[in-house]
Scaffold this active site. Structure first.
Site, PDB file in Angstrom:
ATOM      1  N   GLU A  74      16.021  57.188  96.440  1.00  0.00           N
ATOM      2  CA  GLU A  74      15.163  57.541  95.300  1.00  0.00           C
ATOM      3  C   GLU A  74      14.820  56.305  94.469  1.00  0.00           C
ATOM      4  O   GLU A  74      13.677  56.106  94.059  1.00  0.00           O
ATOM      5  CB  GLU A  74      15.859  58.569  94.397  1.00  0.00           C
ATOM      6  CG  GLU A  74      16.172  59.886  95.078  1.00  0.00           C
ATOM      7  CD  GLU A  74      17.539  59.906  95.752  1.00  0.00           C
ATOM      8  OE1 GLU A  74      17.960  58.874  96.316  1.00  0.00           O
ATOM      9  OE2 GLU A  74      18.182  60.969  95.713  1.00  0.00           O
ATOM     10  N   CYS A 116      21.827  61.506  93.135  1.00  0.00           N
ATOM     11  CA  CYS A 116      23.023  61.077  92.393  1.00  0.00           C
ATOM     12  C   CYS A 116      22.688  60.882  90.912  1.00  0.00           C
ATOM     13  O   CYS A 116      21.520  60.836  90.515  1.00  0.00           O
ATOM     14  CB  CYS A 116      23.605  59.800  93.002  1.00  0.00           C
ATOM     15  SG  CYS A 116      22.802  58.284  92.455  1.00  0.00           S
TER      16      CYS A 116
HETATM   17  N1  THU Z   1      22.344  58.361  98.627  1.00  0.00           N
HETATM   18  C1  THU Z   1      21.008  58.325  98.399  1.00  0.00           C
HETATM   19  O1  THU Z   1      20.292  57.448  98.892  1.00  0.00           O
HETATM   20  N2  THU Z   1      20.467  59.284  97.597  1.00  0.00           N
HETATM   21  C2  THU Z   1      21.145  60.357  97.120  1.00  0.00           C
HETATM   22  O2  THU Z   1      20.561  61.190  96.484  1.00  0.00           O
HETATM   23  C3  THU Z   1      22.583  60.499  97.392  1.00  0.00           C
HETATM   24  C4  THU Z   1      23.244  59.344  98.052  1.00  0.00           C
HETATM   25  C5  THU Z   1      22.916  57.352  99.525  1.00  0.00           C
HETATM   26  C6  THU Z   1      23.798  56.333  98.886  1.00  0.00           C
HETATM   27  C7  THU Z   1      24.646  55.888 100.057  1.00  0.00           C
HETATM   28  O3  THU Z   1      23.933  54.914 100.804  1.00  0.00           O
HETATM   29  C8  THU Z   1      24.762  57.138 100.904  1.00  0.00           C
HETATM   30  O4  THU Z   1      23.708  57.991 100.508  1.00  0.00           O
HETATM   31  C9  THU Z   1      26.094  57.867 100.758  1.00  0.00           C
HETATM   32  O5  THU Z   1      26.400  58.115  99.418  1.00  0.00           O
END
Ligand code: THU
Length: 149
Positions: A55, A91
């Site tokens: 994001e 997140c």
């Molecule tokens: N991650 C994202 O790219 N977006 C989210 O909404 C949740 C988590 C990624 C971060 C990390 O590279 C992996 O997912 C595991 O947490």
């Protein structure tokens, strides 16, 4: 652009995820008010800390080209090789970054799954009582924002 179409663009961006440590692949597709789409994927790092979510990749790509007016973001995430994707919520750090540029009332966060379902939330639902420019005594930086929002 339907929610499903935006989600499919997020799923396509997920193909570029660089996530050799978590093996959790995420793609995002950010829709501007003008109808342009900026995509992003998560990009991890061996030092872990420098990793960035899909994001924020999409938002920073857009902002770095001068775009600051956004209406929605779709997210497609799941473990590498997952045959089916389930809803993947953003997140907390990404929610905070959304709040910097996007209206809490109008910006929509679209989650989807492989079953053809999408669900949309308003940013204010995902980040209630968020810290913003108003808490610094400043005017909100996003287009239709108010201090404190
Ligand atoms: N991650 C994202 O790219 N977006 C989210 O909404 C949740 C988590 C990624 C971060 C990390 O590279 C992996 O997912 C595991 O947490």
């Amino acid at each position: 652009m339907t929610d499903r179409e935006l989600y499919e663009l997020a799923a396509a961006a997920r193909e570029h995820a660089y996530a050799p440590y978590s093996r959790f692949f995420v793609g995002a597709a950010l829709l501007t008010d003008a109808g342009e789409v900026f995509s992003g994927c998560n990009i991890e790092n061996a030092a872990f800390g420098p990793s960035v979510c899909a994001e924020r990749t999409a938002i920073f790509k857009a902002v770095s080209t001068g775009q600051r007016r956004f209406s929605a973001i779709a997210i497609a995430g799941g473990p590498e090789g997952a045959g089916k994707l389930e809803f993947c919520p953003p997140c907390g750090v990404c929610r905070q970054v959304m709040a910097e540029f996007c209206s809490p009332e109008n910006f929509r966060v679209i989650l989807g799954n492989s079953g053809g379902e999408t669900v949309a939330y308003r940013l204010k639902e995902l980040l209630p009582l968020g810290f913003g420019a108003g808490d610094l005594g400043q005017k909100s930086k996003h287009a239709d924002g108010q201090a404190g929002s």
